[in-house]
Write an enzyme that holds these catalytic residues in place. Sequence first.
Site, PDB file in Angstrom:
ATOM      1  N   GLU A   1      48.373  42.887  42.346  1.00 30.91           N
ATOM      2  CA  GLU A   1      49.332  43.992  42.387  1.00 30.91           C
ATOM      3  C   GLU A   1      49.202  44.831  43.654  1.00 30.91           C
ATOM      4  O   GLU A   1      48.405  45.766  43.709  1.00 30.91           O
ATOM      5  CB  GLU A   1      49.149  44.908  41.156  1.00 30.91           C
TER       6      GLU A   1
ATOM      7  N   LYS B   1      52.382  41.006  41.011  1.00 32.91           N
ATOM      8  CA  LYS B   1      53.021  42.203  40.439  1.00 32.91           C
ATOM      9  C   LYS B   1      53.381  43.148  41.580  1.00 32.91           C
ATOM     10  O   LYS B   1      52.592  44.012  41.964  1.00 32.91           O
ATOM     11  CB  LYS B   1      52.068  42.878  39.448  1.00 32.91           C
TER      12      LYS B   1
END
Length: 338
Positions: free
Chosen positions: A177, A219
């Site tokens: 992420e 992500k």
Amino acid sequence: MDLSSLNSIAQSMVAPNKGILAADESTPTIGKRFASIDTESTESNRQIYRNLLFTSPNVSEYISGVILFDETIRQSTNDGTPFAEHLTSLGIVPGIKVDKGVKGIPFCDGETVTEGLDGLDERLDEYYELGARFAKWRAVISISDDLPSKNCIRLNAHALARYAALCQQAQIVPIVEPEVLMDGTHDIDRCFDVTSEVLQEVFAELNNQQVALNGIVLKPNMVISGMDAANRADIPTVASATVKCLSENVPDEVPGIAFLSGGQTSEEATAHLSSMNEMGPHPWQLTFSYGRALQAEPLKVWSGVDGNIEAAQEAFIKRSRLNSLARTGNYHPQMEEA
Ligand code: 13P
């Protein structure tokens, strides 16, 4: 390392018509969320709230995975089943936030690097025993007139790849992420350029450190105007800029891309995802891993009151169902009223 089983976990995390619930708020962060509904953040209230979400009727129709916090993976449902075991029994993959938050970077004012690598291998083994099959590590990149620095991007990409390699070694799928924040007055083109640069550096580091790309879930942020931009780009513009940026920078072997909501309203986050999926097919699944955009409504409806639990579960399931429809481009704003 068993690559085919990592790939099958990743595939189930990004299964069609479903998405991931990010319920991994750290104790200080959930404290802020609870303060917004005038509810005290005690361990018991946190269990009540997470139990509400994870035991919502038919949750597994829309939710493929749940990201937990360290305290939460050690808690149980009201009937005493550990949360990870409860989720697994529903076919929902339990995951765990493993980063230890951000620290300022020396000589880079206003920029941070994510910490938590020391001892991570032992922590991953324990989380595997507790039932986690994927993990999350969030790197944060800010945009301003002179940020981000190359140094900030490089340090965060290096740490993300170190984390990802350690996860795969422990048979845990890493959610990678790198979040480019929405804060600021920048326009969508600037977000496009920064997100592209960040993704290039992240994939270069993942390759350097021999991370198997078919055993991760990316992500990212969407490519979007700054929160305080003078003219904010509309939904189709955000969708096409985001798909363009990902197509240029994310290898096809990555099974899925699960967006964070990052401060978008619940409706915007759903509409953007739907618009991107309408433009498909894409080489990867395009799905959601929302925290605030899935929880804002149920949190408000619950407001810490036992008598509101059922209504809060309905609000959570409604939001999850609308995001599920967005997985195939079939969400329409009129559905908000239904
Ligand atoms: P938001 O969707 O609220 O941005 O949270 C997702 C997340 O997990 C951030 O790390």
